[in-house]
Design a protein around this motif. Structure first.
Motif, short mmCIF file in Angstrom:
data_model
loop_
_atom_site.label_atom_id
_atom_site.label_comp_id
_atom_site.label_asym_id
_atom_site.label_seq_id
_atom_site.Cartn_x
_atom_site.Cartn_y
_atom_site.Cartn_z
N VAL A 38 -6.91 9.95 7.37
CA VAL A 38 -6.21 8.68 7.48
C VAL A 38 -4.74 8.91 7.23
CG1 VAL A 38 -5.93 6.35 6.58
CG2 VAL A 38 -8.21 7.33 6.76
N ALA A 39 -3.87 8.38 8.10
CA ALA A 39 -2.42 8.55 7.97
C ALA A 39 -1.74 7.20 7.93
CB ALA A 39 -1.86 9.39 9.12
N MET A 44 -9.38 7.94 -0.48
CA MET A 44 -8.12 8.50 0.03
C MET A 44 -7.55 7.64 1.15
SD MET A 44 -7.36 10.24 3.10
CE MET A 44 -8.91 11.00 3.56
N SER A 45 -8.39 6.94 1.87
CA SER A 45 -7.97 6.17 3.03
C SER A 45 -7.09 4.98 2.68
CB SER A 45 -9.19 5.67 3.80
OG SER A 45 -9.98 4.82 2.97
N LEU A 46 -7.09 4.56 1.44
CA LEU A 46 -6.34 3.36 1.08
C LEU A 46 -4.84 3.63 1.12
CD1 LEU A 46 -8.51 1.98 -1.85
CD2 LEU A 46 -8.50 1.31 0.56
N PRO A 47 -4.04 2.67 1.60
CA PRO A 47 -2.59 2.87 1.70
C PRO A 47 -1.92 2.86 0.34
CG PRO A 47 -3.17 0.61 2.27
CD PRO A 47 -4.47 1.35 2.09
N PRO A 48 -0.73 3.50 0.24
CA PRO A 48 -0.02 3.53 -1.05
C PRO A 48 0.53 2.18 -1.45
CG PRO A 48 1.34 4.47 0.68
CD PRO A 48 0.00 4.22 1.28
N PHE A 56 5.37 10.90 7.02
CA PHE A 56 4.14 10.34 6.46
C PHE A 56 4.40 9.80 5.06
CE2 PHE A 56 2.90 13.70 9.40
CZ PHE A 56 1.95 13.05 10.19
N GLU A 57 4.09 8.51 4.88
CA GLU A 57 4.17 7.96 3.53
C GLU A 57 2.97 8.41 2.70
OE1 GLU A 57 4.98 3.71 1.28
OE2 GLU A 57 5.13 3.87 3.45
N LYS A 58 1.80 8.44 3.34
CA LYS A 58 0.60 8.99 2.72
C LYS A 58 -0.36 9.39 3.82
CE LYS A 58 -3.37 7.94 -0.25
NZ LYS A 58 -4.15 6.85 -0.91
N VAL A 59 -0.82 10.62 3.77
CA VAL A 59 -1.82 11.08 4.73
C VAL A 59 -2.78 12.00 3.99
CG1 VAL A 59 -0.26 12.94 5.50
CG2 VAL A 59 -2.25 12.33 6.88
#
Length: 302
Positions: A126-127, A293-297, A81-84
């Motif tokens: 969100v993942a 939080m749902s926004l991607p990195p 996971f890059e961001k979850v």
């Protein structure tokens, strides 16, 4: 469709719902950290396994009174996971005038202007994945209460940047299996709802490959509606984890990664422009970091 609710505080029902969302959160967090541990070959396997950072969130009320909060659990820079993020919340208080008017208009609750109290609890996930072959995903379930009505909502949808027909088929079939006991007509109706809801008009396309979605769900039988909501949550891990297990070890190219970043831009556009949960969270004073939080990195626009 939503019907008139019993005029009670529903204290026991609220407690049951909030406890279930917490239980589901704990199961998902444990499953995702276990996935990080067993990723010992393929891209990023030489890194330390990711772990969730957990922090409490609060909701700001206009008069400074207790308005609830929740837990924000975010993993960044893991092997898989890059961001979850897996967030739970339980918030309450009174709705502002804008939200009151929205309830009165969209949900047919004119009484909200006289008694604007509300309570809401739910889980939101969100993942965004390291490997572009592994699909991003969204899931949430929630219960909302007012003195005038209660309802459930939520669902899950798959957002791959590189689509695989067998992955899409598995995701949908698992959800159908969990929904069929609640009525043969339910899965096709919630699938159609998801197709319509997760559509981006200014791009003339869907956000991903769909899933299931419902809102304003109140048949008048709270226990039955809660059971359906639980099965929507229970469907998530068996629908999603096998796809990640299959794709996380695949090699990928720079072009694959570029496609992922562009698709993330599409995802960000939807969440910032159309998503009702994002709008509600920001308008009612919940922790902005938790809401977004749902926004991607990382993302990209062409």
């Amino acid at each position: 469709m939503m019907t008139a609710a019993l005029p009670t505080e529903m204290t026991e029902e609220k407690a049951q719902a909030a406890a279930w969302f917490r239980q589901l959160r704990d199961e998902i967090v444990a499953a995702f950290e276990a996935l990080e541990d067993r990723h010992d070959s393929g891209p990023f396997a030489d890194q330390e396994p990711g772990r969730f950072e957990v922090s409490e969130t609060t909701r700001a009320s206009a008069d400074g009174s207790d308005a609830g909060g929740g837990l924000m659990s975010v993993m960044r820079g893991g092997r898989v996971f890059e961001k979850v993020g897996v967030n739970i919340s339980e918030v309450y208080g009174t709705l502002g005038e804008r939200a009151q008017n929205a309830m009165a208009a969209r949900k047919g609750l004119p009484g909200m202007r006289e008694d604007p109290r509300f309570w809401a609890s739910g889980i939101s996930l969100v993942a965004h994945m390291r490997n572009p072959h592994a699909p991003a995903v969204h899931m949430n379930t929630r219960m909302f209460w007012t003195p005038h009505a209660w309802w459930f909502g939520g669902g899950s949808d798959l957002n791959p940047c590189i689509e695989y027909e067998d992955d899409t088929a598995h995701f949908h079939a698992t959800q159908k299996t969990h929904l069929d006991p609640h009525g043969a007509d339910l899965y096709p109706r919630l699938k159609k709802w998801a197709d319509e809801y997760f559509y981006i008009p200014h791009r003339n396309r869907a956000r991903g490959v769909g899933g299931i979605f419902m809102d304003d769900h109140n048949t008048g039988d709270w226990a039955a509606d809660f059971a359906l909501t639980q099965d929507i949550g229970r469907a998530f891990l068996p629908a999603y984890l096998p796809l990640v297990d299959k794709r996380r070890v695949q090699d990928f190219s720079e072009a694959d990664k570029d496609a992922q970043l562009v698709h993330r831009g599409l995802y960000a556009e939807y969440n910032l422009v159309y998503d009702r949960g994002t709008k509600f969270g920001l308008e009612t004073g919940h922790d902005a970091n938790a809401v977004l939080m749902s926004l991607p990195p990382l993302a990209k626009w062409v």
